[in-house]
Design a protein around this motif. Sequence first.
Motif, PDB file in Angstrom:
ATOM      1  N   ASP A 150       0.838  -1.190   0.000  1.00 28.48           N
ATOM      2  CA  ASP A 150       0.000   0.000   0.000  1.00 28.48           C
ATOM      3  C   ASP A 150       0.882   1.253   0.000  1.00 28.48           C
ATOM      4  N   VAL A 151       0.422   2.282  -0.678  1.00 24.34           N
ATOM      5  CA  VAL A 151       1.154   3.532  -0.811  1.00 24.34           C
ATOM      6  C   VAL A 151       1.514   4.126   0.557  1.00 24.34           C
ATOM      7  N   ARG A 152       0.674   3.912   1.559  1.00 18.94           N
ATOM      8  CA  ARG A 152       0.953   4.444   2.896  1.00 18.94           C
ATOM      9  C   ARG A 152       2.144   3.738   3.535  1.00 18.94           C
ATOM     10  N   ASP A 162      -2.379  12.349   3.435  1.00 12.75           N
ATOM     11  CA  ASP A 162      -3.063  12.771   4.655  1.00 12.75           C
ATOM     12  C   ASP A 162      -3.061  11.609   5.642  1.00 12.75           C
ATOM     13  N   SER A 163      -2.614  11.857   6.845  1.00 11.91           N
ATOM     14  CA  SER A 163      -2.515  10.794   7.849  1.00 11.91           C
ATOM     15  C   SER A 163      -3.878  10.264   8.285  1.00 11.91           C
ATOM     16  N   ASP A 164      -4.964  10.933   7.904  1.00 12.11           N
ATOM     17  CA  ASP A 164      -6.306  10.456   8.258  1.00 12.11           C
ATOM     18  C   ASP A 164      -6.793   9.331   7.350  1.00 12.11           C
ATOM     19  N   THR A 165      -6.119   9.099   6.224  1.00 11.90           N
ATOM     20  CA  THR A 165      -6.538   8.030   5.325  1.00 11.90           C
ATOM     21  C   THR A 165      -5.803   6.753   5.682  1.00 11.90           C
ATOM     22  N   PRO A 197      -7.358   4.973  -2.671  1.00 15.92           N
ATOM     23  CA  PRO A 197      -6.504   5.819  -3.488  1.00 15.92           C
ATOM     24  C   PRO A 197      -5.794   6.896  -2.667  1.00 15.92           C
ATOM     25  N   ALA A 198      -4.529   7.113  -2.994  1.00 12.07           N
ATOM     26  CA  ALA A 198      -3.733   8.151  -2.344  1.00 12.07           C
ATOM     27  C   ALA A 198      -2.422   8.284  -3.108  1.00 12.07           C
ATOM     28  N   SER A 199      -1.747   9.410  -2.902  1.00  9.10           N
ATOM     29  CA  SER A 199      -0.467   9.606  -3.578  1.00  9.10           C
ATOM     30  C   SER A 199       0.429  10.533  -2.776  1.00  9.10           C
ATOM     31  N   PHE A 200       1.715  10.456  -3.077  1.00 11.65           N
ATOM     32  CA  PHE A 200       2.686  11.386  -2.531  1.00 11.65           C
ATOM     33  C   PHE A 200       3.767  11.616  -3.577  1.00 11.65           C
ATOM     34  N   VAL A 201       4.545  12.672  -3.367  1.00 11.89           N
ATOM     35  CA  VAL A 201       5.636  12.998  -4.274  1.00 11.89           C
ATOM     36  C   VAL A 201       6.911  13.127  -3.462  1.00 11.89           C
TER      37      VAL A 201
END
Length: 124
Positions: free
Chosen positions: A78-80, A98-101, A105-109
Amino acid sequence: MKLGAFSISLAVKDIKASKTFYENLGFSVFGGDIEKNYLIMKNESTLIGLFQGMFENNILTFNPGWDQDAKPIENYKDVREIQEHLKSKEVTFASEIDSDTNSGPASFVILDPDGNAILIDQHI
């Protein structure tokens, strides 16, 4: 660490000219919408995203949970989890999840030592 399907996202000046150029190299439209100024082009397992007016520089993109055909895969990190691992390695982040998710779906750079952006973008 498995990061998922890889593509390069190109910031293009003229999406129609870029589409024609990559078609001449053997790529075909795999996804996107030229009227919304983005296309995903594919040649065998190689993916190139063409984006007009969406960002300034080219971006390396990885999609956890997807194969090169944008189909979900069963076993992936998982992306997290990837974000937490990279934080523990003191990698430089340009944006974070966002730490609440905690799922979906989510992303970071992140930025490499030369400032090149790497997008980790999970769609599932």
